[in-house]
Each structure stands twice: as structure tokens, then as C-alpha cells.
Design a protein around this motif. Structure first.
Motif, PDB file in Angstrom:
ATOM      1  N   ASP A 137       0.833  -1.195   0.000  1.00  0.00           N
ATOM      2  CA  ASP A 137       0.000   0.000   0.000  1.00  0.00           C
ATOM      3  C   ASP A 137       0.874   1.253   0.000  1.00  0.00           C
ATOM      4  OD1 ASP A 137      -2.507   1.320   0.038  1.00  0.00           O
ATOM      5  OD2 ASP A 137      -2.237   1.755   2.171  1.00  0.00           O
ATOM      6  N   GLY A 138       0.529   2.190  -0.849  1.00  0.00           N
ATOM      7  CA  GLY A 138       1.280   3.437  -0.940  1.00  0.00           C
ATOM      8  C   GLY A 138       2.460   3.390  -1.884  1.00  0.00           C
ATOM      9  N   SER A 139       2.661   2.262  -2.559  1.00  0.00           N
ATOM     10  CA  SER A 139       3.777   2.144  -3.504  1.00  0.00           C
ATOM     11  C   SER A 139       3.519   3.015  -4.730  1.00  0.00           C
ATOM     12  CB  SER A 139       3.958   0.690  -3.942  1.00  0.00           C
ATOM     13  OG  SER A 139       4.228  -0.141  -2.836  1.00  0.00           O
ATOM     14  N   ASP A 140       4.591   3.564  -5.284  1.00  0.00           N
ATOM     15  CA  ASP A 140       4.462   4.376  -6.505  1.00  0.00           C
ATOM     16  C   ASP A 140       4.268   3.500  -7.732  1.00  0.00           C
ATOM     17  OD1 ASP A 140       4.827   6.782  -5.119  1.00  0.00           O
ATOM     18  OD2 ASP A 140       7.000   6.578  -5.202  1.00  0.00           O
ATOM     19  N   ARG A 141       4.825   2.290  -7.677  1.00  0.00           N
ATOM     20  CA  ARG A 141       4.753   1.393  -8.826  1.00  0.00           C
ATOM     21  C   ARG A 141       4.637  -0.034  -8.334  1.00  0.00           C
ATOM     22  NH1 ARG A 141       9.619  -0.003 -13.122  1.00  0.00           N
ATOM     23  NH2 ARG A 141       8.345  -1.106 -14.653  1.00  0.00           N
TER      24      ARG A 141
END
Length: 280
Positions: A137-141
Motif C-alpha cells: 500500500d502506498g507504492s508508486d509502482r
């Protein structure tokens, strides 16, 4: 009698640790003293032994690897990392089918470092999934390979894209055909004649249609045969789930947040991506 090079490398923790310490560059006497909890007098014979094998040079208080020393230490470090990977979670490798991992990456399995093994908790089968969602969760990619169909998975990724995550996804041809309704899923709820479930299914199909058209996602179809596996790589973490040798898939996975493991996982993802067709 002169000892063998293998004895020189591995029968002394001091020599082995000193060689690995020098891998990042030359060190002076004070740096070596500060790094090792040994009396300096006990290090002098070790340096002399390594110098006899022309693995290090020691001049004017500076110790460094020779060119051949650099080659040997690089390979020794990789060998030791592989041993540690087997020591830490060898049970996972022994119980699972490794044929889905290309040999060039399997030989570098030590780069995964000290991974964590996440096993499904039978009393609460969703606990493992909640743990994985927390990690990504919250990853850019996010890069994901899906070979086993579960309708909730794609909805999760759809929600992540709504929040700005870029998605690269590989799905097998069979999974894609299930999503498109060309072949039947084994999931009973999707085969129900109940009006509520039919309505939910229709809504899900509309959501999936938008999902595949979304410009924030790059979807690839893998058309070759592959034993069930799941790969998830983000800028924060890596996880891998493999088929057991007995033919069962229980979603037991290894996961890591170490940069080297993430890089290894991305290479594994790209291995399959390069053999897949991009969905137009």
C-alpha cells in the motif's frame, strides 16, 4: 606444508572477514582495527597469509585487494550469500518447485538476502493477504505476475491505480480468458444463478473492462505454459509464491524489502514480461 587456497579462505574467520571488508576498497590500519574485535597482532599473520597467495597487498599501513583478490572475493561473497539463503529458508526451496525461476537468477538466489516466509494462517486465511496489502500500500509502482485467478486481486490493483499507483501486470492467457468470460472459473460464486450474484458479476465485468482500458496500467499476456507462481514487486518490497513439489499451491511466499531482493524480483518479472504480449 602450504595450505590450500580454500583453507586460506574459509578455515579462518579473520581472513574471510578481512577479505570481505576490503571488498569496498582499501583500508588503513586504524580502519581495520576499528572494524574487528581482535588484537592487531593477531591480524598481522592473517594479512601475511593472504599476501602469500597474492590476494592482498599491504604497504605503508594500507591494505587492499589485488586484482585477482577482487575476482575471488566477488565470487566468494556470492557463494556465502547463497549458503545463507539456504540456511535461512532452505525448507521453502526444498518443498517448492523452482523450475519457474530461470537458472541465471536461480544461481544468484543469494541476492535475496534474509527473506521472510509468510505462510497462510488457516484460522484466518485473510491475515496473510492483509499483511501483503500493508506492505504494498502506498507504492508508486507495482509489477505483478498472476497465474491463478482471484477476482478480488484485480479490484485491489484497480483501487491502487485510482490512488496514483502505476501498474505493470502480466497475466496468463487462461486467467485473461476467465476474466473476459471466455472460459468458466472454478469459483462457485461466479457460476451462481442468484440475481444478487449475477448483478455483482455484471458490475465486476464492467469494472474489469475499465481496468484493462486504463492508461495507468500496462497489461501483458503470457501465452506459454507455466507452473503456478505469483510475483509482486514494488518500490518497497518483493514477494514470490511458488508451486509445491507435490503439486499443491498454498500461497506460501517469501518476501523481502531489501534493495537487492527487489532488484532480483524485478529481473524475474522482466524475464516473463519479455516473453509476453502487450494487451492492445
Amino acid at each position: 606444508m602450504q595450505s590450500s587456497l580454500l583453507d586460506t579462505l574459509f578455515l579462518s574467520e579473520k581472513r574471510k572477514d578481512l577479505l570481505l571488508f576490503l571488498k569496498d576498497g582499501a583500508k588503513n590500519t586504524d580502519e581495520i582495527k576499528a572494524a574487528f574485535d581482535f588484537p592487531w597482532k593477531s591480524m598481522i599473520p592473517q594479512i601475511k597469509k593472504l599476501d602469500e597467495w597474492e590476494l592482498v597487498t599491504y604497504k605503508k599501513g594500507n591494505c587492499s585487494l589485488t586484482t585477482m583478490g577482487e575476482v575471488i572475493v566477488e565470487n566468494m561473497d556470492r557463494f556465502l550469500m547463497t549458503l545463507k539463503a539456504h540456511e535461512y529458508y532452505g525448507k521453502y526451496w526444498l518443498e517448492h518447485d523452482l523450475k519457474s525461476i530461470p537458472k541465471e537468477l536461480l544461481y544468484r538466489i543469494g541476492e535475496l538476502g534474509h527473506c521472510e516466509v509468510l505462510e497462510p494462517n488457516l484460522p484466518n486465511v485473510f491475515e496473510q493477504q492483509e499483511e501483503m496489502l500493508t506492505r504494498i500500500d502506498g507504492s508508486d509502482r507495482i509489477m505483478v505476475f498472476i497465474s491463478i485467478y482471484h477476482p478480488a486481486q484485480l479490484l485491489i490493483f484497480s483501487d491502487m491505480m485510482e490512488r496514483g499507483t502505476k501498474l505493470d501486470m502480466i497475466i496468463t492467457e487462461e486467467v485473461y480468458r476467465i476474466i473476459k468470460g471466455e472460459i468458466r472459473s472454478d469459483i462457485t460464486i461466479l457460476q451462481s444463478d442468484n440475481p444478487i450474484f449475477i448483478s455483482l458479476k455484471e458490475e465486476y465485468e464492467r469494472e474489469m473492462d475499465l481496468f484493462f482500458k486504463d492508461k495507468r496500467s500496462n497489461v501483458f499476456i503470457y501465452r506459454e505454459n507455466v507452473k503456478p507462481l505469483a510475483i509482486t514487486v514494488t518500490d518497497r518490497s518483493f514477494s514470490l509464491a511458488l508451486l509445491e513439489k507435490n503439486g499443491r499451491y498454498n500461497n506460501c511466499m517469501i518476501t523481502s524489502s531489501e534493495p537487492a531482493a527487489i532488484s532480483w524480483g524485478e529481473e524475474l518479472f522482466n524475464y516473463y514480461k519479455n516473453m509476453s504480449d502487450r494487451l492492445a
